[in-house]
Design a protein around this motif. Structure first.
Motif, PDB file in Angstrom:
ATOM      1  N   PHE A  28       0.826  -1.212   0.000  1.00  0.00           N
ATOM      2  CA  PHE A  28       0.000   0.000   0.000  1.00  0.00           C
ATOM      3  C   PHE A  28       0.860   1.262   0.000  1.00  0.00           C
ATOM      4  N   GLN A  29       2.012   1.178   0.638  1.00  0.00           N
ATOM      5  CA  GLN A  29       2.921   2.324   0.609  1.00  0.00           C
ATOM      6  C   GLN A  29       3.380   2.600  -0.818  1.00  0.00           C
ATOM      7  N   MET A  30       3.706   1.534  -1.556  1.00  0.00           N
ATOM      8  CA  MET A  30       4.121   1.709  -2.942  1.00  0.00           C
ATOM      9  C   MET A  30       2.959   2.169  -3.815  1.00  0.00           C
ATOM     10  N   ILE A  56      -0.882  -2.527  -9.765  1.00  0.00           N
ATOM     11  CA  ILE A  56      -0.210  -3.778  -9.397  1.00  0.00           C
ATOM     12  C   ILE A  56      -0.058  -3.868  -7.878  1.00  0.00           C
ATOM     13  N   PHE A  57       0.449  -2.803  -7.272  1.00  0.00           N
ATOM     14  CA  PHE A  57       0.684  -2.821  -5.828  1.00  0.00           C
ATOM     15  C   PHE A  57      -0.626  -2.816  -5.042  1.00  0.00           C
ATOM     16  N   LEU A  90      -5.959  -9.843  -7.144  1.00  0.00           N
ATOM     17  CA  LEU A  90      -4.686  -9.836  -7.862  1.00  0.00           C
ATOM     18  C   LEU A  90      -4.916  -9.729  -9.366  1.00  0.00           C
ATOM     19  N   THR A  91      -5.866 -10.511  -9.870  1.00  0.00           N
ATOM     20  CA  THR A  91      -6.163 -10.483 -11.302  1.00  0.00           C
ATOM     21  C   THR A  91      -6.719  -9.126 -11.728  1.00  0.00           C
ATOM     22  N   SER A  92      -7.511  -8.508 -10.864  1.00  0.00           N
ATOM     23  CA  SER A  92      -8.062  -7.184 -11.177  1.00  0.00           C
ATOM     24  C   SER A  92      -6.945  -6.154 -11.316  1.00  0.00           C
ATOM     25  N   GLY A  93      -5.980  -6.193 -10.386  1.00  0.00           N
ATOM     26  CA  GLY A  93      -4.861  -5.262 -10.459  1.00  0.00           C
ATOM     27  C   GLY A  93      -4.040  -5.449 -11.723  1.00  0.00           C
ATOM     28  N   ILE A  94      -3.791  -6.715 -12.075  1.00  0.00           N
ATOM     29  CA  ILE A  94      -3.013  -7.009 -13.281  1.00  0.00           C
ATOM     30  C   ILE A  94      -3.776  -6.589 -14.532  1.00  0.00           C
ATOM     31  N   PHE A 215      11.558  -5.027  -6.448  1.00  0.00           N
ATOM     32  CA  PHE A 215      10.706  -4.653  -7.576  1.00  0.00           C
ATOM     33  C   PHE A 215      10.464  -3.149  -7.581  1.00  0.00           C
ATOM     34  N   MET A 216      10.221  -2.602  -6.391  1.00  0.00           N
ATOM     35  CA  MET A 216       9.984  -1.168  -6.261  1.00  0.00           C
ATOM     36  C   MET A 216      11.191  -0.367  -6.750  1.00  0.00           C
TER      37      MET A 216
END
Length: 365
Positions: A28-30, A56-57, A90-94, A215-216
């Motif tokens: 959430f910070q990212m 994504i995050f 997860l799929t929604s974010g992607i 990754f960040m």
């Protein structure tokens, strides 16, 4: 296989619970970092790219919230539903990331978005029907597709800078972090928990935290998205003597003023470089940003030659390409410039080199 009881309890699960909470916090910070960049960026494409990364995050953070609820708190009878909520998050974010990315890249058919959207719809259907195994099978089928997409993305970024080794290192860091995240996500599965016991979640969460942090930093150090559209901003290329004699030029965006005063521009560029050469190191890239354009130039003092690119704005990739072009120029003509007789026809071979380095034919209209 071990008989694992949910909700998880014990020393190992207590540690993994704490680590997974930290993972949610970092995610959430990212998300906040990229949303802030989205709100403050003045460049449209980069603005949307930041929004895409934030999805994504956000999706990953919400996913682990559902996993934490499912594995540490609720009745096992409804655990599968919360796990599937995690898959869908997860799929929604992607999917949102893919949609924004392909919009930025002006994709014609949006193939990645269609695939991810189909996966999302099927995941929702499997949730409604209560078939968690269907979701797991879909995830398995998505692995080779994701691998192809990642490799394509790797190649695309690498191609931006003519496979520059420095940039390749940053790209390699990005995909290494992806592998770490995938490994962590693999160990959070029920199959791994049943095989190795609940303590495997400590390893899973640790890998995820390391992967997300790497990754960040990898994303933040990748080339700006403007590197993808450098061709749209490229106006002209000049090779001139410091005396103002134009040796070679190429126009991508023809403007009457520039087109009718090529030699005048060559003299002006050499004058600018002469001033800057007094305060910069030899063969260093210099730049000057004006109201409506940016000038990038590099000087070889011992060769009495200046290379210059005129662009709509400064873009790192143009630095790399100017370097490559001038290195090729030096190989071909560096040894003969002192005896040059003034015939610019000898520089015609630079046309094909220009096509190769800048990967685009000039405008002829």
């Amino acid at each position: 296989m071990l008989n694992v009881e949910y909700p998880l309890s014990g020393t190992g699960p207590e540690i993994s619970f704490g680590l997974e909470v930290i993972l949610v916090y970092i995610s959430f910070q990212m998300f906040g970092v990229f949303i802030y960049r989205y709100l403050t960026s003045t460049f449209k494409e980069q603005n949307l790219r930041n929004l895409a990364w934030s999805m994504i995050f956000l999706g990953y953070g919400i996913t682990y919230i559902f996993y934490i609820i499912a594995d540490y708190f609720i009745n096992p009878a409804v655990r599968d539903y919360f796990s599937q909520y995690g898959y869908i998050s997860l799929t929604s974010g992607i999917t949102l990331y893919a949609l924004l990315s392909e919009y930025i890249e002006k994709s014609k058919w949006y193939p990645v978005t269609i695939f991810c959207g189909t996966f999302l719809v099927l995941s929702i259907i499997s949730l409604i029907l209560g078939h968690r195994d269907m979701t797991l099978n879909l995830a398995f089928l998505a692995v080779p597709f994701a691998a192809v997409y990642i490799l394509r993305y790797f190649y695309k970024y690498a191609k931006i800078t003519n496979f520059n080794k420095r940039v390749l290192g940053k790209i390699a860091g990005l995909f290494l972090s992806m592998l770490i995240i995938l490994a962590g996500y693999f160990f959070v599965s029920d199959a791994m928990t049943a095989r190795f016991g609940p303590d495997i979640r400590v390893l899973s969460a640790s890998l995820n935290i390391i992967g997300v942090i790497c990754f960040m930093f990898a994303i933040l150090n990748l080339p700006d998205y403007r590197e993808f559209v450098w061709k749209q901003h490229l106006r002209a290329l000049f090779i001139v003597r410091t005396s103002g004699i134009l040796l070679f030029n190429r126009f991508w965006k023809r403007e009457n003023k520039e087109n009718s005063n090529e030699y005048l521009i060559g003299g002006a560029l050499s004058s600018i470089q002469t001033v800057l050469s007094n305060i910069t190191e030899e063969t260093s890239i210099n730049r000057m940003e004006l109201e409506d354009k940016a000038l990038l130039f590099k000087m070889y003092p011992d060769k009495d030659v200046v290379g210059c690119i005129i662009a709509d704005e400064y873009i790192d990739s143009l630095n790399e390409r100017l370097n490559v072009f001038l290195d090729r120029f030096d190989v071909m003509f560096g040894g003969s410039l002192k005896d040059w007789d003034g015939n610019t026809q000898v520089f015609l071979p630079l046309e094909s080199i220009c096509d190769e380095v800048f990967m685009e034919k000039p405008q002829t209209d």
